[in-house]
Every structure is written in C-alpha cells, then in structure tokens.
Design an enzyme around this catalytic site. Sequence first.
Site, PDB file in Angstrom:
ATOM      1  N   SER A 207      11.435   7.814   7.976  1.00  8.09           N
ATOM      2  CA  SER A 207      12.140   6.786   6.975  1.00  8.09           C
ATOM      3  C   SER A 207      13.573   6.272   7.225  1.00  8.09           C
ATOM      4  O   SER A 207      13.965   6.212   8.199  1.00  8.09           O
ATOM      5  CB  SER A 207      11.599   7.034   5.563  1.00  8.09           C
ATOM      6  OG  SER A 207      11.866   6.083   4.681  1.00  8.09           O
ATOM      7  N   ASP A 371       2.840  -0.580   6.735  1.00  9.42           N
ATOM      8  CA  ASP A 371       2.512   0.575   6.230  1.00  9.42           C
ATOM      9  C   ASP A 371       2.586   0.757   4.510  1.00  9.42           C
ATOM     10  O   ASP A 371       2.532   1.849   4.159  1.00  9.42           O
ATOM     11  CB  ASP A 371       3.330   1.741   6.791  1.00  9.42           C
ATOM     12  CG  ASP A 371       4.788   1.731   6.445  1.00  9.42           C
ATOM     13  OD1 ASP A 371       5.043   1.094   5.591  1.00  9.42           O
ATOM     14  OD2 ASP A 371       5.500   2.702   6.992  1.00  9.42           O
ATOM     15  N   HIS A 405       3.220   4.649   4.592  1.00  9.32           N
ATOM     16  CA  HIS A 405       4.604   5.197   4.872  1.00  9.32           C
ATOM     17  C   HIS A 405       4.519   6.737   4.805  1.00  9.32           C
ATOM     18  O   HIS A 405       5.185   7.429   5.817  1.00  9.32           O
ATOM     19  CB  HIS A 405       5.451   4.682   4.026  1.00  9.32           C
ATOM     20  CG  HIS A 405       6.905   4.830   4.390  1.00  9.32           C
ATOM     21  ND1 HIS A 405       7.469   3.772   5.415  1.00  9.32           N
ATOM     22  CD2 HIS A 405       7.751   5.488   3.848  1.00  9.32           C
ATOM     23  CE1 HIS A 405       8.721   4.073   5.563  1.00  9.32           C
ATOM     24  NE2 HIS A 405       8.885   5.172   4.607  1.00  9.32           N
TER      25      HIS A 405
END
Length: 429
Positions: A207, A371, A405
């Site tokens: 991320s 995602d 995610h």
Amino acid sequence: MESTPTPPPPPQQQQQRLLPLVVFLFVVGALPAATHGATSSPHFHPVVLVPGNTLTRGSPTPACRGGVRYGSRASAGGGWFRLWENFTALQEDPALSPCYADQRLVYDPVAGDYRNVPGVDTRVVSFGSTRGFRSDDPARKLVEALEEEGYAEGENLFGAPYDFRYAPAAPGLPSGVFSDFTSRLRRLVERASERNGGKPVILVTHSLGGLFAMVFLDRTPLPWRRRYIKHFVMLCLVVVGSPLNMWPLAASSIPSSSSLVGSVLTYGNRSFASMFSLLPSPAVYGDTPLVITRAKNYSADDMPEFLSAAGFSDDEVALYRARALPVTLDLRAPLVPLTSINGVGVPTIDKLVFWDGNFSAKPQVVNGDGDGQINLDTVSALERLIGDDPDQGYFKSILIPNTTHKGVISDELTLKRVVSEILGANSIN
C-alpha cells in the site's frame, strides 16, 4: 452526468506481465539481534519490509492524560499510546475524541513543513525490526509466512515502519520526517546487506509503503540502487492515487456535531500530508470525471477546485499544488527488478456522485474492478509507467482474482503466492 464506464475484462482474462520485484520495507534504525530460534537460510537475500499504515505512538496532550485507555494501550501519566489504531473504541467512548484529535498535523509556514500538534510527540514502533507487526498488524501474517520458509528476524528479515501521516514533498522543499525515514532506510538496507555477506536486499512494500519506497529509490543514486537492491516487490500499489481517497477529504466538511467519526477521524485525515499524496494523479486520470455533482464534475485535473469546494483554504490548496502534486507527476520507473502484485475482482470505487453538491452526505458510488481500494486504472498506469521505460529491465505484474487490498497480505492462498514470488526473487538476475 457521465454514463457508467464499461467494466474492465474479468480478472481471469488479465495477462501477467513482466515487472521489477518489490520488497516490503519497514522503518528501522540499528539492526536488532535475532529474536527467533529458527536458523535462516544462507542462500536467502535479506528482506526489508515497508508496510502500509504503520503503528506510531504518541505522547498525548493534557486532555488525553489521566489513565484513559486508547486502543490497546493506556496513556496514564503522559505515557505513550498508539495512534489511529481502534475506530471502535472511539465510537464506544466519545471521551476519547481528544486523544484521536491529537494525531492531527499542522503546517508551520516558518519552517515550511508539517509537524505534530503542539505538546504531542510521536515515535515509530520497533524501527528496524518486524516486532511491531506481532499483534494485530495486517503484515504479521506475511512476517510469519516468511519465517516458516526460513527467514529470521534480525538476521535476514527486517522492518521499516514509518509515520504514515507524513509524506514526501517536492524536491527542494522541507520534509523532515520523510527525509529522516529515507536516511534510516538507506542505512538499514546497507547493514542488512553487510550482515548477509554483501547480498543485495529484496524490498517488499504494501500500500502506502510502495509510494514511500518509489520516491526513496528515485532519490538515491542509480549505482547505489543496483548495488543494494536485488528486487522490489510492490503489493497493492498506491503510487498514482485512487478516486476512493477523495471521499474522506470531501467528508471533512461534515459539521462536528453530526458525526463523531466524521468530525474527528476525518478531521485527522484532512490534516495528514499523506492524504494529498494519495489523491488521483492528473498524469493517470486527467480530465475523467471522478466526483460528480449537478452543477460541476471534478477530475484529477480539477483537484484544486475540488479541494476548495470541500472546504480547504487557499493556503491548504497551495500546499497540495506545491508539495504533493509534483511528486505524483514526477514518479518514474525505479530501474531495479520489480514485481507488482495486486488484487482484482472486488467492487472498487471509480466515481463518487454528490448530485446535490452536498459533500456532507453519503455519496452514490460507481464501482469498477480492483481490490476494494485500488482500481485497475491505477494498475494499468504503473504498467505503462514502468513497462514503457527502456531502462527498466525486469518487470512482472500479477493480478490475483477475488482478493482485497488487505487480503493480499492476509489471505492464506494469496500469501502463498506472495511468499513464492519473494523466494523466487532470490534467484532472478
């Protein structure tokens, strides 16, 4: 009002592409001694993990002292508590709202940089170690999976957490916290290599950590990168932003009396330097409408106007223009082997509709593929950015169906694929 875009092809039809490998980096200082009994493989290249939103502890203002429990850690007598850890605790106990408000950042125009609210100190947890991911951090499962394969904490497995509220600024502008992070990260990578017989390091990011690592690599000399970085493994990239991140900034205009979560948590978001860095990049999204109202649509090209409409001051909009926007527009291929792994097959926001122009209301959303946080437009942008650079070399893109995610680093089957790619990076030239 723009019609709903044609959905992208199913994930099963996506083709894997060659991309450079990304390794997770976690912020560290001195390398700690090994804390686990497992013997690491002498053939492994060291791994440095750089997570997403990492654990940061704060020393509270007087309003937050006196034995108040904040998340999972007491803050009695001016002790340390974890920032941004437990939204549920705030909803259950409104008295904690001053504690969460303490995590705001303020911009100091004299220093030309962001800093904590006066009276609050912060520190990153377990810099240089993966010990900070041993509780409920999403990266914990990734650390455990690597250890099961023979990696060992402090020997060839290290962590580089950072204060996720801050962000890199445009070259030439002060960014003290990010500069400190990159200095410590560089030393960590060098020491990890030296401890492992001079082997270059595999950087693994998740991320927001991917953005920090991309800027870090771009600002280090190319000979250093090629000497010390074996592979870059990037999980769930956010390097060119996402339409989803426009929502909390729009919602920051919610009156303080209407929603505790909206007024305190979103107010914290609004002040973070990193929130500007996560906005959709004009280089990718251009004039495509992302926020839609009856009177006006807002694209990435219109971001200053959108921020003004969301209640940001002229000075705050100027900070976006001067500090964050140049960083996203200047992102380049890292010129080290890179593997990008992303989830797809999950509804992901492409557009937000505030038809009456009321940003304090819950928007209608137009979903595409992705995602749940990062959509396929972002993934495609990375493929163009890196894959089109003739100097990039090895580049591999992997799309994993029906994966969120967070699931990229927590779902059992996906973790096996991620770990397999990290192990495979040991042998890629």
